[in-house]
Design a protein around this motif. Structure first.
Motif, PDB file in Angstrom:
ATOM      1  N   THR A 147      -5.060 -12.063  -5.373  1.00 23.10           N
ATOM      2  CA  THR A 147      -3.791 -11.843  -6.251  1.00 23.10           C
ATOM      3  C   THR A 147      -4.188 -10.647  -7.287  1.00 23.10           C
ATOM      4  OG1 THR A 147      -3.190 -14.293  -5.908  1.00 23.10           O
ATOM      5  CG2 THR A 147      -2.051 -12.854  -7.727  1.00 23.10           C
ATOM      6  N   VAL A 148      -5.276 -10.854  -7.809  1.00 28.18           N
ATOM      7  CA  VAL A 148      -5.914  -9.886  -8.766  1.00 28.18           C
ATOM      8  C   VAL A 148      -5.767  -8.621  -8.125  1.00 28.18           C
ATOM      9  CG1 VAL A 148      -7.681  -9.325 -10.475  1.00 28.18           C
ATOM     10  CG2 VAL A 148      -6.923 -11.864 -10.115  1.00 28.18           C
ATOM     11  N   ASN A 149      -6.394  -8.402  -7.081  1.00 29.30           N
ATOM     12  CA  ASN A 149      -6.609  -7.061  -6.296  1.00 29.30           C
ATOM     13  C   ASN A 149      -5.224  -6.462  -6.209  1.00 29.30           C
ATOM     14  OD1 ASN A 149      -9.388  -7.439  -6.339  1.00 29.30           O
ATOM     15  ND2 ASN A 149      -9.278  -8.257  -4.205  1.00 29.30           N
ATOM     16  N   TRP A 150      -4.219  -7.587  -5.715  1.00 26.90           N
ATOM     17  CA  TRP A 150      -3.024  -6.644  -5.490  1.00 26.90           C
ATOM     18  C   TRP A 150      -2.315  -6.404  -6.704  1.00 26.90           C
ATOM     19  CZ3 TRP A 150      -0.746  -4.906  -1.700  1.00 26.90           C
ATOM     20  CH2 TRP A 150      -0.873  -5.198  -0.328  1.00 26.90           C
ATOM     21  N   ALA A 151      -2.477  -7.193  -7.876  1.00 25.71           N
ATOM     22  CA  ALA A 151      -1.676  -6.820  -9.170  1.00 25.71           C
ATOM     23  C   ALA A 151      -2.593  -5.667  -9.674  1.00 25.71           C
ATOM     24  CB  ALA A 151      -2.188  -7.766 -10.133  1.00 25.71           C
ATOM     25  N   THR A 152      -3.874  -5.280  -9.525  1.00 19.36           N
ATOM     26  CA  THR A 152      -4.358  -4.027  -9.769  1.00 19.36           C
ATOM     27  C   THR A 152      -3.774  -2.867  -9.006  1.00 19.36           C
ATOM     28  OG1 THR A 152      -6.507  -5.407 -10.329  1.00 19.36           O
ATOM     29  CG2 THR A 152      -6.683  -3.128 -10.028  1.00 19.36           C
ATOM     30  N   LEU A 153      -3.734  -2.974  -7.602  1.00 23.75           N
ATOM     31  CA  LEU A 153      -3.257  -1.803  -6.960  1.00 23.75           C
ATOM     32  C   LEU A 153      -1.728  -1.545  -7.476  1.00 23.75           C
ATOM     33  CD1 LEU A 153      -3.288   0.044  -4.593  1.00 23.75           C
ATOM     34  CD2 LEU A 153      -2.456  -1.931  -3.053  1.00 23.75           C
ATOM     35  N   ILE A 154      -0.823  -2.613  -7.620  1.00 24.64           N
ATOM     36  CA  ILE A 154       0.544  -2.289  -8.108  1.00 24.64           C
ATOM     37  C   ILE A 154       0.549  -1.650  -9.326  1.00 24.64           C
ATOM     38  CG2 ILE A 154       2.658  -3.576  -8.599  1.00 24.64           C
ATOM     39  CD1 ILE A 154       2.045  -5.510  -6.356  1.00 24.64           C
ATOM     40  N   HIS A 155      -0.310  -2.195 -10.123  1.00 24.43           N
ATOM     41  CA  HIS A 155      -0.304  -1.578 -11.693  1.00 24.43           C
ATOM     42  C   HIS A 155      -0.929  -0.124 -11.755  1.00 24.43           C
ATOM     43  CE1 HIS A 155      -0.767  -2.797 -15.992  1.00 24.43           C
ATOM     44  NE2 HIS A 155      -1.536  -1.834 -16.132  1.00 24.43           N
ATOM     45  N   ALA A 156      -1.775   0.303 -10.950  1.00 24.87           N
ATOM     46  CA  ALA A 156      -2.186   1.484 -10.917  1.00 24.87           C
ATOM     47  C   ALA A 156      -1.136   2.362 -10.287  1.00 24.87           C
ATOM     48  CB  ALA A 156      -3.734   1.538  -9.968  1.00 24.87           C
ATOM     49  N   ALA A 157      -0.505   1.895  -9.012  1.00 25.23           N
ATOM     50  CA  ALA A 157       0.724   2.653  -8.463  1.00 25.23           C
ATOM     51  C   ALA A 157       1.746   2.997  -9.496  1.00 25.23           C
ATOM     52  CB  ALA A 157       1.097   1.872  -7.284  1.00 25.23           C
ATOM     53  N   CYS A 158       2.187   1.810 -10.115  1.00 25.22           N
ATOM     54  CA  CYS A 158       2.977   2.194 -11.236  1.00 25.22           C
ATOM     55  C   CYS A 158       2.891   2.947 -12.105  1.00 25.22           C
ATOM     56  CB  CYS A 158       3.518   0.688 -11.718  1.00 25.22           C
ATOM     57  SG  CYS A 158       4.501  -0.420 -10.537  1.00 25.22           S
ATOM     58  N   ALA A 159       1.700   3.206 -12.506  1.00 24.19           N
ATOM     59  CA  ALA A 159       1.242   3.895 -13.632  1.00 24.19           C
ATOM     60  C   ALA A 159       1.358   5.454 -13.240  1.00 24.19           C
ATOM     61  CB  ALA A 159      -0.241   3.813 -14.019  1.00 24.19           C
ATOM     62  N   ILE A 160       1.086   5.558 -11.931  1.00 20.66           N
ATOM     63  CA  ILE A 160       1.130   6.865 -11.314  1.00 20.66           C
ATOM     64  C   ILE A 160       2.644   7.371 -11.185  1.00 20.66           C
ATOM     65  CG2 ILE A 160       0.930   8.396  -9.313  1.00 20.66           C
ATOM     66  CD1 ILE A 160      -1.930   6.917  -8.811  1.00 20.66           C
ATOM     67  N   LEU A 161       3.549   6.462 -10.767  1.00 18.73           N
ATOM     68  CA  LEU A 161       4.818   6.504 -10.611  1.00 18.73           C
ATOM     69  C   LEU A 161       5.401   6.913 -11.817  1.00 18.73           C
ATOM     70  CD1 LEU A 161       5.776   3.993  -7.762  1.00 18.73           C
ATOM     71  CD2 LEU A 161       5.587   6.421  -7.601  1.00 18.73           C
ATOM     72  N   MET A 162       4.988   6.205 -13.061  1.00 17.43           N
ATOM     73  CA  MET A 162       5.752   6.365 -14.219  1.00 17.43           C
ATOM     74  C   MET A 162       5.195   7.676 -14.849  1.00 17.43           C
ATOM     75  SD  MET A 162       5.394   3.869 -17.701  1.00 17.43           S
ATOM     76  CE  MET A 162       6.843   4.111 -19.005  1.00 17.43           C
ATOM     77  N   LEU A 163       3.980   7.815 -14.592  1.00 12.18           N
ATOM     78  CA  LEU A 163       3.619   9.347 -15.015  1.00 12.18           C
ATOM     79  C   LEU A 163       4.602  10.648 -14.433  1.00 12.18           C
ATOM     80  CD1 LEU A 163       1.587  10.877 -16.775  1.00 12.18           C
ATOM     81  CD2 LEU A 163       0.140  11.140 -14.760  1.00 12.18           C
ATOM     82  N   ILE A 164       5.100  10.363 -13.281  1.00 11.22           N
ATOM     83  CA  ILE A 164       5.601  11.196 -12.534  1.00 11.22           C
ATOM     84  C   ILE A 164       7.197  11.184 -13.188  1.00 11.22           C
ATOM     85  CG2 ILE A 164       6.965  11.871 -10.470  1.00 11.22           C
ATOM     86  CD1 ILE A 164       4.506  10.720  -8.846  1.00 11.22           C
ATOM     87  N   ALA A 165       7.566   9.807 -13.572  1.00  2.00           N
ATOM     88  CA  ALA A 165       9.116   9.809 -14.271  1.00  2.00           C
ATOM     89  C   ALA A 165       8.945  10.487 -15.453  1.00  2.00           C
ATOM     90  CB  ALA A 165       9.231   8.323 -14.261  1.00  2.00           C
ATOM     91  N   ILE A 166       7.727  10.300 -16.211  1.00  2.00           N
ATOM     92  CA  ILE A 166       7.676  10.934 -17.763  1.00  2.00           C
ATOM     93  C   ILE A 166       7.710  12.539 -17.476  1.00  2.00           C
ATOM     94  CG2 ILE A 166       6.168  11.148 -19.760  1.00  2.00           C
ATOM     95  CD1 ILE A 166       4.987   8.505 -19.109  1.00  2.00           C
TER      96      ILE A 166
END
Length: 209
Positions: A147-166
């Motif tokens: 669960t922690v691994n999946w959360a880490t992956l999603i967290h990192a992916a969202c960071a990249i996507l949010m950077l694109i959105a910014i």
């Protein structure tokens, strides 16, 4: 330009909140990338050391999400879909070509900005949920390793996507001359509003009543 020709687009509280988010968000992204991606480890120096970056990142992240959530709540009424949005969407080619005479009127924000608003809502929720799950040493031990691994992956992916959105957000702000000025000083001219967000003048008239 006379004061009579100016209208308020962003209130002082919202402007302070916005620029605080910019500062806190930069620290959050820099510290996050410093330990998610080894080649960017040097970015942790923004708060002192890589070790301190790991400690401070969650707190800066919480501050960013809370401030962004507050701003999203305050701007919600401007980001509801309305009758102006669909015609604007159908004319998006003219928008990209900057053929202003063919672009239908919009209110305080256009549909592109409203979709960006919704993406930030998703990112805030994702960051808070995944951030809590992976937060060592406080909450992560309560969850299974997978669960922690999946959360880490999603967290990192969202960071990249949010950077694109910014980046898109910054492009939108610089593309339309006067947008950044509105966020810096709070006011735009009626001529600017009539050109880029004509239906916004109707809202302004309603607020004056």
């Amino acid at each position: 330009m006379s004061k009579q020709e100016m209208i308020v687009r962003h209130k002082l509280f919202d402007r302070l909140c916005h620029w605080t988010i910019v500062v806190v968000g930069l620290v959050t992204f820099f510290t996050g990338f410093s330990f998610f991606y080894p080649s960017f480890q040097w970015l942790g120096g923004i708060v002192g050391t890589p070790q301190l970056a790991k400690v401070m990142h969650p707190f800066f992240g919480i501050a960013m999400c809370l401030l962004l959530g507050l701003m999203l709540i305050r701007y919600y009424h401007h980001n509801k879909w309305d009758k102006f949005d669909w015609p604007w969407m159908k004319a998006v080619v003219w928008v990209l070509l900057q053929k202003e005479e063919n672009i239908p009127p919009v209110g305080h924000y256009n549909p592109g900005q409203k979709m960006l608003f919704r993406s930030f809502v998703i990112f805030v929720i994702a960051f808070i949920v995944t951030g809590v799950i992976m937060w060592q040493p406080y909450f992560a031990p309560m969850f299974e390793a997978s669960t922690v691994n999946w959360a880490t992956l999603i967290h990192a992916a969202c960071a990249i996507l949010m950077l694109i959105a910014i980046v898109v957000h910054f492009w939108m702000a610089t593309w339309i001359e006067g947008s950044i000025t509105g966020m810096l000083y709070g006011k735009v001219s009626k001529a600017w509003a009539r050109k880029h967000h004509p239906a916004m003048l109707d809202d302004f008239k309603e607020e004056e009543k």
